[in-house]
Design a protein around this motif. Structure first.
Motif, PDB file in Angstrom:
ATOM      1  N   GLN A   1       0.810  -1.212   0.000  1.00 52.19           N
ATOM      2  CA  GLN A   1       0.000   0.000   0.000  1.00 52.19           C
ATOM      3  C   GLN A   1       0.845   1.265   0.000  1.00 52.19           C
ATOM      4  N   GLY A   2       1.694   1.384  -0.996  1.00 51.31           N
ATOM      5  CA  GLY A   2       2.471   2.608  -1.156  1.00 51.31           C
ATOM      6  C   GLY A   2       3.874   2.479  -0.616  1.00 51.31           C
ATOM      7  N   ILE A   3       4.725   1.777  -1.345  1.00 52.81           N
ATOM      8  CA  ILE A   3       6.104   1.536  -0.917  1.00 52.81           C
ATOM      9  C   ILE A   3       7.052   2.427  -1.715  1.00 52.81           C
ATOM     10  N   ASP A   4       7.851   3.208  -1.004  1.00 52.54           N
ATOM     11  CA  ASP A   4       8.930   3.990  -1.606  1.00 52.54           C
ATOM     12  C   ASP A   4      10.247   3.464  -1.042  1.00 52.54           C
ATOM     13  N   LEU A   5      11.143   3.041  -1.919  1.00 51.05           N
ATOM     14  CA  LEU A   5      12.363   2.388  -1.438  1.00 51.05           C
ATOM     15  C   LEU A   5      13.486   2.564  -2.448  1.00 51.05           C
ATOM     16  N   THR A   6      14.668   2.872  -1.939  1.00 50.45           N
ATOM     17  CA  THR A   6      15.872   2.946  -2.763  1.00 50.45           C
ATOM     18  C   THR A   6      16.932   2.035  -2.163  1.00 50.45           C
ATOM     19  N   VAL A   7      17.507   1.167  -2.998  1.00 52.37           N
ATOM     20  CA  VAL A   7      18.552   0.252  -2.544  1.00 52.37           C
ATOM     21  C   VAL A   7      19.826   0.576  -3.319  1.00 52.37           C
ATOM     22  N   LYS A   8      20.870   0.931  -2.598  1.00 47.26           N
ATOM     23  CA  LYS A   8      22.124   1.305  -3.240  1.00 47.26           C
ATOM     24  C   LYS A   8      22.971   0.080  -3.571  1.00 47.26           C
ATOM     25  N   LYS A   9      23.798   0.224  -4.570  1.00 42.78           N
ATOM     26  CA  LYS A   9      24.689  -0.847  -4.999  1.00 42.78           C
ATOM     27  C   LYS A   9      25.620  -1.249  -3.851  1.00 42.78           C
ATOM     28  N   GLY A  10      25.744  -2.574  -3.624  1.00 44.47           N
ATOM     29  CA  GLY A  10      26.624  -3.085  -2.600  1.00 44.47           C
ATOM     30  C   GLY A  10      26.040  -3.104  -1.205  1.00 44.47           C
ATOM     31  N   SER A  11      24.776  -2.690  -1.060  1.00 44.90           N
ATOM     32  CA  SER A  11      24.154  -2.690   0.263  1.00 44.90           C
ATOM     33  C   SER A  11      23.493  -4.038   0.535  1.00 44.90           C
ATOM     34  N   THR A  12      23.219  -4.305   1.795  1.00 46.85           N
ATOM     35  CA  THR A  12      22.517  -5.526   2.188  1.00 46.85           C
ATOM     36  C   THR A  12      21.291  -5.117   2.989  1.00 46.85           C
ATOM     37  N   LEU A  13      20.131  -5.441   2.468  1.00 46.82           N
ATOM     38  CA  LEU A  13      18.867  -5.009   3.051  1.00 46.82           C
ATOM     39  C   LEU A  13      18.095  -6.214   3.562  1.00 46.82           C
ATOM     40  N   GLY A  14      17.691  -6.161   4.815  1.00 47.05           N
ATOM     41  CA  GLY A  14      16.812  -7.175   5.378  1.00 47.05           C
ATOM     42  C   GLY A  14      15.386  -6.674   5.386  1.00 47.05           C
ATOM     43  N   ILE A  15      14.455  -7.564   5.095  1.00 41.93           N
ATOM     44  CA  ILE A  15      13.036  -7.221   5.134  1.00 41.93           C
ATOM     45  C   ILE A  15      12.367  -8.124   6.157  1.00 41.93           C
ATOM     46  N   ILE A  16      11.727  -7.526   7.159  1.00 41.22           N
ATOM     47  CA  ILE A  16      11.112  -8.286   8.238  1.00 41.22           C
ATOM     48  C   ILE A  16       9.655  -7.883   8.391  1.00 41.22           C
ATOM     49  N   GLY A  17       8.932  -8.679   9.179  1.00 38.54           N
ATOM     50  CA  GLY A  17       7.524  -8.410   9.415  1.00 38.54           C
ATOM     51  C   GLY A  17       6.784  -9.711   9.632  1.00 38.54           C
ATOM     52  N   ASN A  18       5.605  -9.617  10.194  1.00 38.61           N
ATOM     53  CA  ASN A  18       4.802 -10.812  10.432  1.00 38.61           C
ATOM     54  C   ASN A  18       4.327 -11.420   9.129  1.00 38.61           C
ATOM     55  N   ASN A  19       3.841 -12.662   9.186  1.00 35.82           N
ATOM     56  CA  ASN A  19       3.257 -13.293   8.016  1.00 35.82           C
ATOM     57  C   ASN A  19       2.094 -12.442   7.515  1.00 35.82           C
ATOM     58  N   GLY A  20       2.044 -12.246   6.206  1.00 35.18           N
ATOM     59  CA  GLY A  20       0.990 -11.424   5.620  1.00 35.18           C
ATOM     60  C   GLY A  20       1.310  -9.948   5.573  1.00 35.18           C
ATOM     61  N   ALA A  21       2.533  -9.579   5.965  1.00 33.22           N
ATOM     62  CA  ALA A  21       2.896  -8.158   5.980  1.00 33.22           C
ATOM     63  C   ALA A  21       3.168  -7.612   4.590  1.00 33.22           C
ATOM     64  N   GLY A  22       3.428  -8.502   3.619  1.00 31.90           N
ATOM     65  CA  GLY A  22       3.708  -8.060   2.249  1.00 31.90           C
ATOM     66  C   GLY A  22       5.134  -8.323   1.800  1.00 31.90           C
ATOM     67  N   LYS A  23       5.905  -9.035   2.598  1.00 34.48           N
ATOM     68  CA  LYS A  23       7.326  -9.262   2.295  1.00 34.48           C
ATOM     69  C   LYS A  23       7.513 -10.034   0.988  1.00 34.48           C
ATOM     70  N   SER A  24       6.852 -11.172   0.883  1.00 35.06           N
ATOM     71  CA  SER A  24       7.023 -12.013  -0.306  1.00 35.06           C
ATOM     72  C   SER A  24       6.464 -11.338  -1.549  1.00 35.06           C
ATOM     73  N   THR A  25       5.373 -10.596  -1.391  1.00 36.99           N
ATOM     74  CA  THR A  25       4.812  -9.865  -2.542  1.00 36.99           C
ATOM     75  C   THR A  25       5.807  -8.833  -3.045  1.00 36.99           C
TER      76      THR A  25
END
Length: 409
Positions: free
Chosen positions: A45-69
């Motif tokens: 529902q409205g994700i703004d995100l920038t991932v820089k080259k060489g960075s390592t980003l973790g995505i967390i949240g409960n089941n159904g939070a939208g991580k896999s989508t």
């Protein structure tokens, strides 16, 4: 797109349409004719995100939070309902166990297909194949149909094929949760080497240890929205704090509590726990200690009649459910005698060299021969260990280093 960025996401929204009780094409046609309105589910529902080259980003949240989508959108396995996704560099996706593998093909055939689809020539794919087979450790089965593989074997081959293509960006969704401990460590070590080599890694995991080991920053999703985004230490700490509070909310039959205590009662009715509380050396109630501090566990009970020499048990657990220690009156050769009136007993830890984190206690009162529990309560008392401690794990035992020079032994 900025040259320093690998991923740029602006206003990303993803809506799935579903009708509860839908049985397939017939219901879809009915809904299209306007007889019923399909239910809309907004996974993002409205994700703004920038991932820089060489960075390592973790995505967390409960089941159904939208991580896999979100990861599926990143990998091009779905189109956004709204918003844009820009991505640069060759990509390796590990979203599902061996996704894209054909069960009827052999391991070798599946790996070759994966490599060719990744853009390698047949000659380059043949050169990479030995490395993949060696890393997967299933050379004896590489020419066997994948449908005969165990889930662990399938994982080994899928992970090996993905990382050995030398991707610039690797996206991993809970893959490291499957397989034996030794291979998990092997995969983790390979990902750390990729991080050192400047690869960009995006990892979804419920293991905060993995997130803290690999990731520089963390994105916390909740109900399809960004709840928090920032440094790994800060976001994981806030996530643990909230998750732990929710975990300790009463979910079974609740009994009377005193203070910030959640009690879940199981067992017979001959005895009741009336109160469990924690204190410091001065017997002042507390819910937090520093590493190495003493801790008193006060157990107050009420018997419903004469109870012959009950056994008391206290289990100490880390927030993720790992048992750290269990103490009982029987194991410590302590007898409280027969019990017929209200009373109490205190377990004192002279020091608890626990690392920073959240912990909780289980408390039980058992029959003398341990055949049954008079009362057993899970997650009855929680406390926080506050203070930076070097190292990783659960506790910090007293230790020292001593260097030997020359011929010293």
């Amino acid at each position: 797109m900025d040259s320093q960025n690998v991923i740029e996401i602006v206003g990303l929204k993803k809506c799935y349409t579903r009708k509860e009780g839908s049985s397939g094409l017939k219901d879809l046609l009915i809904s299209l004719r306007g007889r019923t309105k399909p239910e809309e589910y907004w996974a993002l529902q409205g994700i703004d995100l920038t991932v820089k080259k060489g960075s390592t980003l973790g995505i967390i949240g409960n089941n159904g939070a939208g991580k896999s989508t979100l990861l599926r959108m990143l990998c091009g396995l779905g189109q956004p309902t709204k918003g844009t996704i820009k991505r640069r560099g060759n990509l390796a996706c590990l979203l599902e166990l061996g996704a894209g593998f054909s069960p009827e093909f052999t391991g070798r055939e599946n790996v070759m297909t994966t490599l060719l689809l990744s853009g390698l020539t047949r000659s380059d794919a043949m050169k990479r194949l030995p490395e993949i087979v060696e890393f997967s450790e299933i050379s004896d089965f590489i020419d066997t149909a994948v449908r005969t593989y165990s889930s662990g074997m399938w994982l080994r081959l899928a992970f090996s094929a993905a990382i050995c293509t030398n991707p610039e960006l690797i996206v991993v969704d809970e893959v490291l949760a499957v397989g034996d401990l030794r291979f998990k460590k092997k995969c983790l070590d390979r990902m750390l080497k990729m991080k050192e080599a400047g690869k960009t890694i995006i990892l979804v995991s419920h293991s905060m240890d993995q997130i803290e080991t690999i990731c520089d920053q963390v994105l916390w999703l909740e109900n399809g929205r960004i709840r928090e985004y920032g440094s790994t230490a800060e976001v994981v700490q806030n996530y643990k704090k909230r998750a732990f509070a929710v975990t300790l909310a009463p979910s079974k039959v609740a009994v009377e509590s005193s203070g910030p205590v959640a009690k879940f009662r199981e067992g017979a009715a001959e005895m009741e726990l009336t109160r469990v509380w924690l204190s410091n050396e001065q017997r002042q109630p507390i819910d937090a200690i520093s590493p190495g501090d003493p801790l008193n566990v006060h157990i107050e009970y009420s018997p419903n009649g004469l109870i012959a020499e009950p056994n008391f048990l206290v289990g100490l657990y880390r927030e993720d459910g790992i048992k750290i220690y269990e103490a009982s009156t029987e194991a410590d050769n302590v007898s409280v005698g027969d019990v017929a009136t209200n009373g109490g007993i205190t377990l004192t830890f002279s020091e608890l060299p626990l690392l920073e984190g959240y912990y909780y206690l289980d408390v039980g009162i058992f029959e003398q021969n341990w055949n049954r529990a008079y009362v057993y309560t899970s997650r009855i008392s929680a406390f926080h260990v506050i203070g930076h401690t070097p190292g990783k794990g659960v506790f910090q035992p007293p230790h020292r280093w001593e260097a030997n020079k020359g011929d010293e032994r």
